[in-house]
Scaffold this active site. Structure first.
Site, PDB file in Angstrom:
ATOM      1  N   GLY A  22       0.792  -1.229   0.000  1.00 12.74           N
ATOM      2  CA  GLY A  22       0.000   0.000   0.000  1.00 12.74           C
ATOM      3  C   GLY A  22       0.820   1.274   0.000  1.00 12.74           C
ATOM      4  N   LYS A  67       5.547  -9.837  -5.365  1.00 17.17           N
ATOM      5  CA  LYS A  67       5.409  -8.397  -5.579  1.00 17.17           C
ATOM      6  C   LYS A  67       6.727  -7.758  -6.005  1.00 17.17           C
ATOM      7  CE  LYS A  67       1.502  -7.292  -2.625  1.00 17.17           C
ATOM      8  NZ  LYS A  67       1.024  -6.606  -1.416  1.00 17.17           N
ATOM      9  N   ASP A 111       3.869  -2.757   6.807  1.00 23.32           N
ATOM     10  CA  ASP A 111       2.641  -2.559   7.576  1.00 23.32           C
ATOM     11  C   ASP A 111       2.726  -3.317   8.907  1.00 23.32           C
ATOM     12  OD1 ASP A 111       2.418  -5.143   6.710  1.00 23.32           O
ATOM     13  OD2 ASP A 111       0.567  -4.868   5.594  1.00 23.32           O
ATOM     14  N   ALA A 114       6.649  -4.337  14.152  1.00 26.50           N
ATOM     15  CA  ALA A 114       7.956  -4.906  14.495  1.00 26.50           C
ATOM     16  C   ALA A 114       8.985  -4.583  13.421  1.00 26.50           C
ATOM     17  CB  ALA A 114       7.830  -6.418  14.695  1.00 26.50           C
ATOM     18  N   CYS A 152      13.866   9.718  16.678  1.00 26.87           N
ATOM     19  CA  CYS A 152      13.645   8.446  16.000  1.00 26.87           C
ATOM     20  C   CYS A 152      12.289   7.891  16.427  1.00 26.87           C
ATOM     21  CB  CYS A 152      14.780   7.471  16.297  1.00 26.87           C
ATOM     22  SG  CYS A 152      14.678   6.684  17.920  1.00 26.87           S
ATOM     23  N   CYS A 155      11.963   7.516  20.099  1.00 30.37           N
ATOM     24  CA  CYS A 155      11.685   8.784  20.785  1.00 30.37           C
ATOM     25  C   CYS A 155      10.171   9.018  20.824  1.00 30.37           C
ATOM     26  CB  CYS A 155      12.326   9.954  20.044  1.00 30.37           C
ATOM     27  SG  CYS A 155      14.124  10.024  20.085  1.00 30.37           S
ATOM     28  N   CYS A 169      -6.930  -2.229  10.823  1.00 28.84           N
ATOM     29  CA  CYS A 169      -6.966  -1.157   9.833  1.00 28.84           C
ATOM     30  C   CYS A 169      -6.599  -1.683   8.458  1.00 28.84           C
ATOM     31  CB  CYS A 169      -5.994  -0.054  10.214  1.00 28.84           C
ATOM     32  SG  CYS A 169      -6.423   0.671  11.783  1.00 28.84           S
ATOM     33  N   CYS A 227      16.739   8.250  25.074  1.00 28.68           N
ATOM     34  CA  CYS A 227      16.597   7.327  23.941  1.00 28.68           C
ATOM     35  C   CYS A 227      17.987   6.982  23.413  1.00 28.68           C
ATOM     36  CB  CYS A 227      15.749   7.934  22.836  1.00 28.68           C
ATOM     37  SG  CYS A 227      15.526   6.816  21.426  1.00 28.68           S
TER      38      CYS A 227
END
Ligand code: ZN
Length: 243
Positions: A22, A67, A111, A114, A152, A155, A169, A227
């Site tokens: 997407g 793809k 998407d 992780a 980042c 953060c 979603c 961080c």
């Protein structure tokens, strides 16, 4: 775009596009339209019938094909002198450093929360700028990270957002225009970066509300003290130097 006499496609290091769905499909089309490359794209999944309305880089004949391969073939038709390398693979902890180390700039078009944090951590460790993109419900977001200099993902979030929220979603099937806009914006950030310009969303998050309010907001993101990316420290010393 480059001022030193080389065209973009004579550059050696590729723009790495992680994901050809997407977000990645519109990003790749925008990069090819600008003949901006070379491109390295990585995606593990095959084209499905349900992808076709939103991921217009693919056609019916591509269904069932990887793809990465189908996208590379389409890009070759659109910009035949643009070097495109495709890998049918999922970016994971074993291969992320190898792919990201080769790249000048990375587009996070995944998407999977992780994977976004993996891209963040490896880009920060290797000093590679990248643009995060995400779609949550009817809201799309993008932010460019200049490692050690601007905030980042950790953060911003510290830990990956709830995977069930993002999965629901994805299933909703209503994110096409929002994902198309965010993916195209990510390509623009890559084009600026490889042209030696500062990405417009470095240290800023853009949120695009695809619901009836239709608002676009850009907000600066402060680096989080503590961080591991170290951006808060460098922002502090830059502020001290300015005083
Ligand atoms: Zn950070």
């Amino acid at each position: 775009m480059a001022s030193h006499g080389k065209t973009d496609i004579e550059r050696k290091s590729p723009i790495l596009v992680v994901g050809a769905g997407g977000l990645g499909a519109p990003a790749l089309l925008a990069l090819a339209g600008a003949k901006c490359g070379p491109l390295l794209l990585i995606d593990p999944d095959p084209v499905e019938l349900s992808n076709l309305p939103r991921q217009t880089i693919y056609g019916e004949a591509d269904i069932g094909k990887p793809k990465a391969i189908a996208a590379a073939r389409r890009l070759a038709e659109l910009a035949h002198d643009l070097p495109v390398e495709a890998a049918v693979a999922r970016l994971d902890e074993r291969n992320a450093s190898r792919y990201i180390a080769r790249a000048d700039f990375v587009i996070d078009a995944t998407d999977d929360p992780a994977a976004k944090f993996l891209i963040n951590d490896v880009c920060v460790a290797l000093g590679r700028p990248f643009v995060y993109g995400g779609v949550l419900g009817l809201t799309g977001q993008a932010m460019t990270v200049m490692p050690g200099e601007t905030a980042c993902l950790r953060c911003l979030f510290e830990t990956p957002p709830d995977i069930e929220e993002t999965a629901s979603c994805r299933d909703a099937g209503i994110i096409g225009p929002v994902a198309g806009a965010i993916g195209t914006l990510q390509a623009c950030e890559a084009m600026r970066a490889v042209a030696g310009l500062r990405p417009a969303l470095a240290g800023n998050i853009l949120a695009l509300d695809g619901s009836r309010t239709g608002r676009i907001r850009i907000a600066p993101i402060a680096a989080r003290p503590g961080c591991a990316c170290g951006a808060a420290r460098s922002q502090l010393s830059a502020a001290q130097a300015a005083n």
